[in-house]
Design a protein around this motif. Structure first.
Motif, PDB file in Angstrom:
ATOM      1  N   LYS A  13       0.879  -1.164   0.000  1.00 39.43           N
ATOM      2  CA  LYS A  13       0.000   0.000   0.000  1.00 39.43           C
ATOM      3  C   LYS A  13       0.919   1.216   0.000  1.00 39.43           C
ATOM      4  CE  LYS A  13      -1.285  -2.854   2.427  1.00 39.43           C
ATOM      5  NZ  LYS A  13      -0.947  -4.319   2.341  1.00 39.43           N
ATOM      6  N   TRP A  14       0.659   2.178  -0.870  1.00 40.14           N
ATOM      7  CA  TRP A  14       1.543   3.351  -0.937  1.00 40.14           C
ATOM      8  C   TRP A  14       0.718   4.620  -0.986  1.00 40.14           C
ATOM      9  CZ3 TRP A  14       1.441   6.859  -5.016  1.00 40.14           C
ATOM     10  CH2 TRP A  14       0.716   6.455  -6.146  1.00 40.14           C
ATOM     11  N   ARG A  15       1.321   5.692  -0.532  1.00 44.14           N
ATOM     12  CA  ARG A  15       0.710   7.001  -0.735  1.00 44.14           C
ATOM     13  C   ARG A  15       1.796   8.072  -0.661  1.00 44.14           C
ATOM     14  NH1 ARG A  15      -2.912   8.195   4.741  1.00 44.14           N
ATOM     15  NH2 ARG A  15      -1.180   8.932   5.995  1.00 44.14           N
ATOM     16  N   ILE A  16       1.497   9.204  -1.259  1.00 45.32           N
ATOM     17  CA  ILE A  16       2.415  10.336  -1.187  1.00 45.32           C
ATOM     18  C   ILE A  16       1.686  11.457  -0.469  1.00 45.32           C
ATOM     19  CG2 ILE A  16       3.698  12.066  -2.517  1.00 45.32           C
ATOM     20  CD1 ILE A  16       3.934   9.938  -4.757  1.00 45.32           C
ATOM     21  N   ILE A  17       2.312  11.953   0.614  1.00 46.13           N
ATOM     22  CA  ILE A  17       1.695  13.057   1.351  1.00 46.13           C
ATOM     23  C   ILE A  17       2.589  14.288   1.241  1.00 46.13           C
ATOM     24  CG2 ILE A  17       0.479  11.545   2.953  1.00 46.13           C
ATOM     25  CD1 ILE A  17       2.564  12.266   5.079  1.00 46.13           C
ATOM     26  N   ARG A  18       1.946  15.446   1.311  1.00 52.79           N
ATOM     27  CA  ARG A  18       2.692  16.692   1.281  1.00 52.79           C
ATOM     28  C   ARG A  18       3.287  16.903   2.667  1.00 52.79           C
ATOM     29  NH1 ARG A  18      -0.852  20.882  -1.692  1.00 52.79           N
ATOM     30  NH2 ARG A  18      -1.792  21.140   0.361  1.00 52.79           N
ATOM     31  N   ARG A  19       4.574  17.227   2.711  1.00 52.92           N
ATOM     32  CA  ARG A  19       5.259  17.270   4.001  1.00 52.92           C
ATOM     33  C   ARG A  19       4.671  18.326   4.930  1.00 52.92           C
ATOM     34  NH1 ARG A  19      11.689  17.264   5.550  1.00 52.92           N
ATOM     35  NH2 ARG A  19      11.273  16.884   7.742  1.00 52.92           N
ATOM     36  N   ILE A  20       4.347  19.456   4.371  1.00 54.83           N
ATOM     37  CA  ILE A  20       3.969  20.601   5.189  1.00 54.83           C
ATOM     38  C   ILE A  20       2.636  20.415   5.923  1.00 54.83           C
ATOM     39  CG2 ILE A  20       2.992  21.836   3.192  1.00 54.83           C
ATOM     40  CD1 ILE A  20       4.251  24.387   4.560  1.00 54.83           C
ATOM     41  N   ASP A  21       1.620  19.869   5.233  1.00 52.99           N
ATOM     42  CA  ASP A  21       0.304  19.752   5.873  1.00 52.99           C
ATOM     43  C   ASP A  21      -0.255  18.326   5.858  1.00 52.99           C
ATOM     44  OD1 ASP A  21      -0.128  19.503   3.217  1.00 52.99           O
ATOM     45  OD2 ASP A  21      -1.413  21.263   3.001  1.00 52.99           O
ATOM     46  N   LYS A  22       0.553  17.355   5.402  1.00 57.12           N
ATOM     47  CA  LYS A  22       0.189  15.923   5.406  1.00 57.12           C
ATOM     48  C   LYS A  22      -1.006  15.594   4.489  1.00 57.12           C
ATOM     49  CE  LYS A  22       3.172  15.549   8.866  1.00 57.12           C
ATOM     50  NZ  LYS A  22       3.980  16.761   8.654  1.00 57.12           N
ATOM     51  N   GLY A  28      -2.188   4.206  -3.650  1.00 56.26           N
ATOM     52  CA  GLY A  28      -2.739   3.027  -4.305  1.00 56.26           C
ATOM     53  C   GLY A  28      -2.245   1.733  -3.685  1.00 56.26           C
ATOM     54  N   VAL A  29      -2.598   0.639  -4.344  1.00 58.12           N
ATOM     55  CA  VAL A  29      -2.218  -0.706  -3.902  1.00 58.12           C
ATOM     56  C   VAL A  29      -1.575  -1.412  -5.086  1.00 58.12           C
ATOM     57  CG1 VAL A  29      -3.090  -2.887  -2.954  1.00 58.12           C
ATOM     58  CG2 VAL A  29      -4.260  -0.752  -2.397  1.00 58.12           C
ATOM     59  N   VAL A  30      -0.367  -1.964  -4.886  1.00 62.88           N
ATOM     60  CA  VAL A  30       0.323  -2.651  -5.991  1.00 62.88           C
ATOM     61  C   VAL A  30       0.822  -4.013  -5.513  1.00 62.88           C
ATOM     62  CG1 VAL A  30       1.056  -0.603  -7.282  1.00 62.88           C
ATOM     63  CG2 VAL A  30       2.460  -1.448  -5.393  1.00 62.88           C
ATOM     64  N   ASP A  31       1.095  -4.884  -6.479  1.00 66.60           N
ATOM     65  CA  ASP A  31       1.482  -6.244  -6.096  1.00 66.60           C
ATOM     66  C   ASP A  31       2.955  -6.564  -6.333  1.00 66.60           C
ATOM     67  OD1 ASP A  31       1.574  -6.391  -8.804  1.00 66.60           O
ATOM     68  OD2 ASP A  31       0.056  -7.947  -9.022  1.00 66.60           O
ATOM     69  N   SER A  32       3.768  -5.557  -6.669  1.00 61.70           N
ATOM     70  CA  SER A  32       5.199  -5.830  -6.835  1.00 61.70           C
ATOM     71  C   SER A  32       5.999  -4.532  -6.694  1.00 61.70           C
ATOM     72  CB  SER A  32       5.471  -6.427  -8.214  1.00 61.70           C
ATOM     73  OG  SER A  32       5.248  -5.442  -9.213  1.00 61.70           O
ATOM     74  N   LEU A  36       5.192  -0.685  -8.070  1.00 61.73           N
ATOM     75  CA  LEU A  36       5.261   0.471  -7.179  1.00 61.73           C
ATOM     76  C   LEU A  36       6.074   1.595  -7.821  1.00 61.73           C
ATOM     77  CD1 LEU A  36       4.887   1.832  -4.349  1.00 61.73           C
ATOM     78  CD2 LEU A  36       7.109   0.854  -3.761  1.00 61.73           C
ATOM     79  N   LEU A  37       7.238   1.239  -8.340  1.00 67.06           N
ATOM     80  CA  LEU A  37       8.094   2.261  -8.955  1.00 67.06           C
ATOM     81  C   LEU A  37       7.369   2.952 -10.108  1.00 67.06           C
ATOM     82  CD1 LEU A  37      11.556   0.409  -8.988  1.00 67.06           C
ATOM     83  CD2 LEU A  37      10.702   2.067  -7.335  1.00 67.06           C
ATOM     84  N   LEU A  38       6.682   2.157 -10.913  1.00 67.60           N
ATOM     85  CA  LEU A  38       5.930   2.725 -12.043  1.00 67.60           C
ATOM     86  C   LEU A  38       4.830   3.659 -11.563  1.00 67.60           C
ATOM     87  CD1 LEU A  38       5.549  -0.327 -14.472  1.00 67.60           C
ATOM     88  CD2 LEU A  38       6.772   1.833 -14.904  1.00 67.60           C
ATOM     89  N   ALA A  39       4.080   3.198 -10.560  1.00 69.64           N
ATOM     90  CA  ALA A  39       2.943   3.985 -10.061  1.00 69.64           C
ATOM     91  C   ALA A  39       3.415   5.319  -9.477  1.00 69.64           C
ATOM     92  CB  ALA A  39       2.173   3.181  -9.010  1.00 69.64           C
ATOM     93  N   VAL A  40       4.513   5.276  -8.721  1.00 69.05           N
ATOM     94  CA  VAL A  40       5.017   6.502  -8.088  1.00 69.05           C
ATOM     95  C   VAL A  40       5.571   7.449  -9.145  1.00 69.05           C
ATOM     96  CG1 VAL A  40       6.747   7.434  -6.492  1.00 69.05           C
ATOM     97  CG2 VAL A  40       5.450   5.396  -5.861  1.00 69.05           C
ATOM     98  N   GLU A  41       6.310   6.861 -10.089  1.00 69.74           N
ATOM     99  CA  GLU A  41       6.912   7.679 -11.148  1.00 69.74           C
ATOM    100  C   GLU A  41       5.837   8.417 -11.947  1.00 69.74           C
ATOM    101  OE1 GLU A  41      10.019   5.590 -12.980  1.00 69.74           O
ATOM    102  OE2 GLU A  41      10.192   6.974 -14.656  1.00 69.74           O
ATOM    103  N   LYS A  42       4.737   7.695 -12.200  1.00 66.42           N
ATOM    104  CA  LYS A  42       3.645   8.254 -13.002  1.00 66.42           C
ATOM    105  C   LYS A  42       3.061   9.521 -12.393  1.00 66.42           C
ATOM    106  CE  LYS A  42      -0.440   6.400 -14.535  1.00 66.42           C
ATOM    107  NZ  LYS A  42      -1.354   5.274 -14.322  1.00 66.42           N
ATOM    108  N   GLU A  43       3.116   9.623 -11.053  1.00 68.75           N
ATOM    109  CA  GLU A  43       2.550  10.799 -10.379  1.00 68.75           C
ATOM    110  C   GLU A  43       3.396  12.055 -10.598  1.00 68.75           C
ATOM    111  OE1 GLU A  43      -0.362  10.937  -9.044  1.00 68.75           O
ATOM    112  OE2 GLU A  43      -0.741   8.802  -9.292  1.00 68.75           O
ATOM    113  N   GLY A  44       4.688  11.863 -10.882  1.00 69.85           N
ATOM    114  CA  GLY A  44       5.570  13.008 -11.122  1.00 69.85           C
ATOM    115  C   GLY A  44       5.714  13.943  -9.935  1.00 69.85           C
TER     116      GLY A  44
END
Ligand SMILES: Nc1ncnc2c1ncn2[C@@H]1O[C@H](COP(=O)(O)OP(=O)(O)O)[C@@H](O)[C@H]1O
Ligand SMILES: CC(C)(COP(=O)(O)O)[C@@H](O)C(=O)NCCC(=O)O
Ligand SMILES: [K+]
Length: 248
Positions: A13-22, A28-32, A36-44
């Motif tokens: 399970k992964w998520r990206i939060i903004r440091r300043i205000d969380k 999302g949820v990934v199986d490898s 994960l690397l692809l999903a995170v990269e896609k967000e830019g």
């Protein structure tokens, strides 16, 4: 940006939060690891920090950390075991043995209510942990979750075979099954619901009505209706992760 990861036995399970205000920017949820690397990269969003909890092997976790550092050149913090943290005392005889996802989820639960609570996490395994009003972790239980029960039946019998799509459809009701897929999916769901009710009974014996039941994990929805008063907190492990791995 902070990348947060909860590496379970089946999914990350992964998520990206903004440091300043969380504020949660993506997740999302990934199986490898690769997914994960692809999903995170896609967000830019180019996260500069990462904090994670893993119940995988040391080698698997280190491989993921190496891949993350290579891909995003970020700083990684891994949650580790503790005897005591944020007013909670680990109840295991050997505190390092308590699953880190369990530890974080119960830290998260206690942090949210500061009173007695039971934390049930329905993933690959189902775990339950009891924390008293003064922060004493009393211990807990581990039993097979939906994916394990289902797969044991499929693997160790000769005539239980069905696909994932029919499995999902089988849960439209919990009436006695008239096909293998219904019989198994509903039977295992009832086992989970029964387990959850036994946890409520134990909590009542300890604390009367004075406790909060938290449910979390990918299969929490399967038991929600038998415990309507439970607090469903899908990101409970992340609540604990922020406590165990502060970035400041
Ligand atoms: N979006 C989703 N992606 C993957 N699994 C999901 C999702 N929603 C619910 N599930 C269910 O969650 C279970 C896995 O739960 P999870 O908490 O991710 O396990 P673990 O932490 O052991 O990897 C699976 O049985 C699956 O059916
Ligand atoms: C019990 C678990 C397998 C649950 O893992 P999950 O279902 O979240 O993938 C995990 O918390 C773990 O490996 N615990 C170590 C054993 C223990 O807690 O006693
Ligand atoms: K679990």
């Amino acid at each position: 940006m902070i990348l947060e990861l909860d590496c379970g036995n089946s999914f990350i399970k992964w998520r990206i939060i903004r440091r300043i205000d969380k504020v949660v920017m993506a997740g999302g949820v990934v199986d490898s690891d690769k997914a994960l690397l692809l999903a995170v990269e896609k967000e830019g969003l180019s996260p500069k920090w990462c904090r994670l909890v893993s119940v995988r092997t040391e080698d698997e976790t280190n491989a993921l950390v190496t891949a993350l550092r290579a891909a995003f050149s970020l700083e990684v913090k891994k949650a580790g075991p503790a005897q005591e943290l944020a007013g909670v005392r680990n109840g295991y005889e050997n505190f390092e043995r308590l699953g880190l996802d369990r530890w974080l989820a119960l830290l998260g639960g206690y942090h949210l209510v500061s009173s007695a609570c039971v934390v049930i996490d329905l993933g690959t395994a189902v775990t339950s942990d009891f924390v008293s009003a003064d922060g004493e972790h009393l211990g807990g239980f581990i039993c097979p979750g939906m994916p394990l029960m289902r797969n044991q039946l499929r693997t160790h019998t000769r005539r239980i075979r069905y696909d994932d799509v029919s499995a999902e459809q089988a849960l439209s009701s919990l009436a006695p099954g008239r096909a293998t897929v219904e019989a198994v999916e509903r039977g295992c769901t009832l086992m989970l619901q029964g387990f959850v009710l036994t946890q409520v009974e134990q909590a009542k014996a300890l604390w009367g009505e004075d406790f909060t039941l938290f449910i979390t994990g990918g299969d929490a929805a399967l038991v929600r209706r038998v415990v309507p008063s439970a607090r469903s907190v899908p990101d409970l492990v992340f609540v604990g992760l922020a406590i165990a791995c502060p970035l400041d």
